[in-house]
Scaffold this motif. Structure first.
Motif, PDB file in Angstrom:
ATOM      1  N   ASN A  22       0.829  -1.198   0.000  1.00  0.00           N
ATOM      2  CA  ASN A  22       0.000   0.000   0.000  1.00  0.00           C
ATOM      3  C   ASN A  22       0.868   1.254   0.000  1.00  0.00           C
ATOM      4  OD1 ASN A  22       0.883  -0.313   2.721  1.00  0.00           O
ATOM      5  ND2 ASN A  22      -0.822   0.946   3.446  1.00  0.00           N
ATOM      6  N   THR A  23       2.152   1.084  -0.264  1.00  0.00           N
ATOM      7  CA  THR A  23       3.081   2.208  -0.390  1.00  0.00           C
ATOM      8  C   THR A  23       3.809   2.091  -1.719  1.00  0.00           C
ATOM      9  OG1 THR A  23       4.884   1.020   0.699  1.00  0.00           O
ATOM     10  CG2 THR A  23       3.418   2.309   2.109  1.00  0.00           C
ATOM     11  N   PRO A  24       4.188   3.201  -2.331  1.00  0.00           N
ATOM     12  CA  PRO A  24       4.868   3.133  -3.627  1.00  0.00           C
ATOM     13  C   PRO A  24       6.366   2.884  -3.526  1.00  0.00           C
ATOM     14  CG  PRO A  24       4.495   5.419  -3.035  1.00  0.00           C
ATOM     15  CD  PRO A  24       3.854   4.591  -1.952  1.00  0.00           C
ATOM     16  N   VAL A  25       6.906   2.849  -2.300  1.00  0.00           N
ATOM     17  CA  VAL A  25       8.346   2.682  -2.102  1.00  0.00           C
ATOM     18  C   VAL A  25       8.580   1.589  -1.068  1.00  0.00           C
ATOM     19  CG1 VAL A  25       8.909   5.051  -2.730  1.00  0.00           C
ATOM     20  CG2 VAL A  25       8.369   4.505  -0.335  1.00  0.00           C
ATOM     21  N   HIS A  42      -9.666   0.440   2.654  1.00  0.00           N
ATOM     22  CA  HIS A  42      -9.360   1.864   2.686  1.00  0.00           C
ATOM     23  C   HIS A  42      -7.871   2.148   2.474  1.00  0.00           C
ATOM     24  CE1 HIS A  42     -13.298   1.669   4.772  1.00  0.00           C
ATOM     25  NE2 HIS A  42     -13.486   2.826   4.180  1.00  0.00           N
ATOM     26  N   ILE A  43      -7.223   1.306   1.686  1.00  0.00           N
ATOM     27  CA  ILE A  43      -5.826   1.552   1.330  1.00  0.00           C
ATOM     28  C   ILE A  43      -5.689   1.598  -0.184  1.00  0.00           C
ATOM     29  CG2 ILE A  43      -4.909   0.434   3.404  1.00  0.00           C
ATOM     30  CD1 ILE A  43      -4.161  -1.972   1.614  1.00  0.00           C
ATOM     31  N   ASP A  44      -4.662   2.320  -0.652  1.00  0.00           N
ATOM     32  CA  ASP A  44      -4.264   2.242  -2.057  1.00  0.00           C
ATOM     33  C   ASP A  44      -3.339   1.049  -2.242  1.00  0.00           C
ATOM     34  OD1 ASP A  44      -5.654   4.582  -2.659  1.00  0.00           O
ATOM     35  OD2 ASP A  44      -3.886   5.867  -2.438  1.00  0.00           O
ATOM     36  N   GLY A  45      -3.171   0.630  -3.470  1.00  0.00           N
ATOM     37  CA  GLY A  45      -2.239  -0.436  -3.792  1.00  0.00           C
ATOM     38  C   GLY A  45      -1.261   0.034  -4.861  1.00  0.00           C
ATOM     39  N   PHE A  46      -0.049  -0.472  -4.789  1.00  0.00           N
ATOM     40  CA  PHE A  46       0.987  -0.097  -5.766  1.00  0.00           C
ATOM     41  C   PHE A  46       1.765  -1.344  -6.183  1.00  0.00           C
ATOM     42  CE2 PHE A  46       0.240   3.494  -2.975  1.00  0.00           C
ATOM     43  CZ  PHE A  46       0.149   4.577  -3.847  1.00  0.00           C
ATOM     44  N   GLY A  47       2.116  -1.398  -7.479  1.00  0.00           N
ATOM     45  CA  GLY A  47       3.064  -2.410  -7.901  1.00  0.00           C
ATOM     46  C   GLY A  47       4.424  -2.135  -7.303  1.00  0.00           C
ATOM     47  N   SER A  48       4.657  -0.876  -6.906  1.00  0.00           N
ATOM     48  CA  SER A  48       5.882  -0.412  -6.245  1.00  0.00           C
ATOM     49  C   SER A  48       7.099  -0.499  -7.171  1.00  0.00           C
ATOM     50  CB  SER A  48       6.144  -1.171  -4.938  1.00  0.00           C
ATOM     51  OG  SER A  48       5.058  -1.027  -4.044  1.00  0.00           O
ATOM     52  N   ALA A  86       3.184  -3.655 -29.792  1.00  0.00           N
ATOM     53  CA  ALA A  86       3.160  -4.450 -31.016  1.00  0.00           C
ATOM     54  C   ALA A  86       4.359  -4.178 -31.911  1.00  0.00           C
ATOM     55  CB  ALA A  86       1.864  -4.190 -31.774  1.00  0.00           C
ATOM     56  N   ALA A  87       4.979  -3.011 -31.781  1.00  0.00           N
ATOM     57  CA  ALA A  87       6.169  -2.682 -32.569  1.00  0.00           C
ATOM     58  C   ALA A  87       7.451  -3.154 -31.883  1.00  0.00           C
ATOM     59  CB  ALA A  87       6.235  -1.172 -32.805  1.00  0.00           C
ATOM     60  N   ASN A  88       7.298  -3.943 -30.805  1.00  0.00           N
ATOM     61  CA  ASN A  88       8.429  -4.466 -30.032  1.00  0.00           C
ATOM     62  C   ASN A  88       9.221  -3.345 -29.358  1.00  0.00           C
ATOM     63  OD1 ASN A  88       9.164  -7.054 -29.264  1.00  0.00           O
ATOM     64  ND2 ASN A  88      10.990  -7.073 -30.564  1.00  0.00           N
ATOM     65  N   GLN A  89       8.528  -2.266 -28.999  1.00  0.00           N
ATOM     66  CA  GLN A  89       9.132  -1.171 -28.250  1.00  0.00           C
ATOM     67  C   GLN A  89       8.890  -1.389 -26.767  1.00  0.00           C
ATOM     68  OE1 GLN A  89       6.758   1.853 -30.273  1.00  0.00           O
ATOM     69  NE2 GLN A  89       8.629   2.723 -31.155  1.00  0.00           N
ATOM     70  N   ARG A  90       9.867  -0.995 -25.952  1.00  0.00           N
ATOM     71  CA  ARG A  90       9.760  -1.163 -24.506  1.00  0.00           C
ATOM     72  C   ARG A  90       9.459   0.185 -23.847  1.00  0.00           C
ATOM     73  NH1 ARG A  90      14.065  -3.629 -23.806  1.00  0.00           N
ATOM     74  NH2 ARG A  90      13.400  -5.709 -23.146  1.00  0.00           N
ATOM     75  N   PHE A  91       8.586   0.153 -22.849  1.00  0.00           N
ATOM     76  CA  PHE A  91       8.301   1.305 -21.988  1.00  0.00           C
ATOM     77  C   PHE A  91       8.437   0.840 -20.546  1.00  0.00           C
ATOM     78  CE2 PHE A  91       5.943   1.832 -25.889  1.00  0.00           C
ATOM     79  CZ  PHE A  91       6.070   3.175 -26.203  1.00  0.00           C
ATOM     80  N   TRP A  92       8.867   1.725 -19.673  1.00  0.00           N
ATOM     81  CA  TRP A  92       8.879   1.430 -18.244  1.00  0.00           C
ATOM     82  C   TRP A  92       7.531   1.832 -17.664  1.00  0.00           C
ATOM     83  CZ3 TRP A  92      12.556  -1.689 -18.310  1.00  0.00           C
ATOM     84  CH2 TRP A  92      13.772  -1.418 -18.937  1.00  0.00           C
ATOM     85  N   VAL A  93       7.068   1.099 -16.653  1.00  0.00           N
ATOM     86  CA  VAL A  93       5.717   1.335 -16.145  1.00  0.00           C
ATOM     87  C   VAL A  93       5.654   1.091 -14.642  1.00  0.00           C
ATOM     88  CG1 VAL A  93       5.019  -1.048 -16.664  1.00  0.00           C
ATOM     89  CG2 VAL A  93       3.267   0.725 -16.434  1.00  0.00           C
ATOM     90  N   LYS A  94       4.819   1.880 -13.972  1.00  0.00           N
ATOM     91  CA  LYS A  94       4.467   1.655 -12.572  1.00  0.00           C
ATOM     92  C   LYS A  94       2.946   1.534 -12.469  1.00  0.00           C
ATOM     93  CE  LYS A  94       8.354   3.623 -10.007  1.00  0.00           C
ATOM     94  NZ  LYS A  94       8.643   2.428  -9.189  1.00  0.00           N
TER      95      LYS A  94
END
Length: 486
Positions: free
Chosen positions: A128-131, A190-196, A204-212
């Protein structure tokens, strides 16, 4: 000969290459993030010797992830395409406490989400924290030791916690969140969730992006004070479990707004912060939230032990269109989570209903304790084979990730600003929130040796002078502003 099925991992994700390990260059060392290799080796090691251990206390429910936005330009992941609805399983937990711990204790809350996609299980194992408290996995076991019981007293040790934190300034961001009002939520609803962690999207073009990944509660954030939490525990040690179970039974289905932050691959070196550092957040001014959909929980498990205690989620479980990143903590967890499950639940935990993918699994892992799978094609029990067994499929190979640098043990604290973001967070708080934060820290430091308190207070001062001076005043210790600022 009939078409061969595509080989998969035990989580049901298709395998792109089963002939070559992932390495840094053609002649370079292997990478820890090669979860396919680690899964095969760890499974082989346990085909004859199953082991099991206990796990932390938690609560869980099933639900659905509905995609209402369009991020198809970033990822080919089937479950994230517009209009998709995917069955989910979400396990909450308190992180430090044992199974018998009370729910309403100050702690980070685990937020582990599984999506049973059409291309295998996809797990986001976050909080429930981003870090988090540490950025290098070499320090993770040391940190966890400070959260468990002292080997002589068999009690939790505030001295151990603050001693470790005061010598690990990268923990400041997480400590500030933990000791704020959000460190003691009223319920899991009553909490948020994060992939952290930072993950990757492949389009589809085999391009990479970073994501949270972000999940914002639609029930609103609601927290207890220390005194209120103590009263809750006195009346009900299962307050979070009761709240979640009863809300769903009554048809009051909790929901979260699902959003992502997306960073072009080339942007990784453009900021003062390392986007793969688990102790840092990506400022929304740099990468604003993109709303993707809605997560709803709407069904309670029928058997707690079978479906919650034996749930085995792992960040290694990704699907085509979703990948990992150079985040060091993520790379270690890609191995350690699966290995913990093999020890705790058993080598064939993926065959249990709560862990079993909703798609067909074609793997060459064999036998082990409690195996219920068998071989659908008994002549094809190795790979490569000439008897129609599953094979790899090159269309699922991720694009190469450029790496550079000498192999060494780099000091992750050199040149790393661990004070800016916790200071920014402190300054965002209202005067009342700042007061609660500092009161909570003072209470948590009660009985800690003065030299440790002073060392920690200096860290708080570097985040913000008012932060450090407020703690120093409450703890009745002196603070030299000149020394603290150095």
């Amino acid at each position: 000969m009939t078409d061969k099925p595509t080989m998969t991992t035990t989580s049901g994700a298709p395998v792109g290459d089963n002939q070559n390990s992932l390495s840094a260059g053609a002649h370079g060392p292997l990478l820890l993030q090669d979860f396919q290799l680690l899964e095969k080796l760890a499974h082989q090691n346990r085909e004859r010797i199953p082991e099991r251990t206990v796990h932390a206390k938690g609560s869980a429910a099933y639900g659905v992830l509905r995609i209402t936005g369009d991020i198809s330009r970033f990822t080919t992941a089937d479950a994230l395409q517009p209009g998709r609805s995917t069955e989910t399983f979400l396990r909450f937990s308190t992180v430090a406490g044992e199974r018998g711990a009370a729910d309403a204790e100050r702690d980070v809350r685990g937020f582990a989400l599984r999506m049973y996609t059409g291309q295998g299980n996809w797990d986001i194992v976050g909080n429930n924290t981003p870090v988090f408290f540490v950025r290098d996995p070499l320090k993770f076991p040391d940190f966890i030791h400070t959260q468990k019981r002292h080997p002589k007293t068999n009690m939790r040790s505030p001295t151990a916690m603050w001693d470790f934190w005061s010598q690990s300034p990268e923990s400041l961001h997480q400590v500030t969140i933990l000791m704020s009002d959000r460190g003691l939520p009223q319920s899991y609803r009553h909490i948020d969730g994060f992939g952290s962690h930072t993950y990757s999207f492949i389009n589809a073009a085999n391009q990479r992006f970073w994501v949270k990944f972000h999940f914002k509660t639609r029930q609103g954030i609601a927290n207890w004070t220390n005194a209120e939490g103590a009263n809750v525990i006195a009346a009900d040690r299962e307050s979070h479990q009761r709240d979640l179970f009863e809300a769903i039974e009554q048809g009051n289905f909790p929901k979260w707004t699902f959003s992502v932050q997306v960073m072009p691959e080339a942007d990784a070196d453009k900021h003062w912060y390392n986007p793969f550092d688990l102790t840092k957040v990506w400022p929304h001014a740099d990468y604003p939230l993109i709303e993707v959909g809605e997560l709803e929980l709407n069904r309670n498990p029928e058997n707690y032990f079978a479906e919650v205690e034996q749930a085995a989620l792992s960040p290694a479980n990704v699907v085509p269109g979703i990948g990992h990143s150079p985040d060091k903590m993520l790379q270690a967890r890609v191995f350690s989570y699966g290995d913990a499950h093999r020890y705790r639940v058993g080598i064939n935990s993926h065959q249990l209903p709560v862990n079993k993918p909703r798609t067909a699994v074609h793997t060459y892992n064999a036998d082990g304790a409690m195996s219920a799978g068998g071989h659908s094609n008994p002549d094809a029990y190795y790979e490569p084979n000439s008897f129609g067994g599953a094979t790899d499929n090159a269309k699922f190979v991720e694009p190469p990730l450029a790496l550079s640098g000498d192999a060494a043990r780099y000091n992750h604290r050199i040149g790393n600003d661990d004070y800016r973001q916790p200071g920014d967070l402190f300054r965002l708080m209202s005067a009342d929130q700042q007061r609660q934060l500092m009161d909570n820290i003072a209470a948590a430091m009660d009985g800690v040796p003065v030299f440790i308190i002073k060392r920690q207070v200096e860290h708080f001062y570097r985040c913000d002078p008012a932060y450090g001076l407020g703690i120093a005043s409450r703890m009745k210790v002196s603070l030299d502003p000149v020394a603290a600022a150095e």
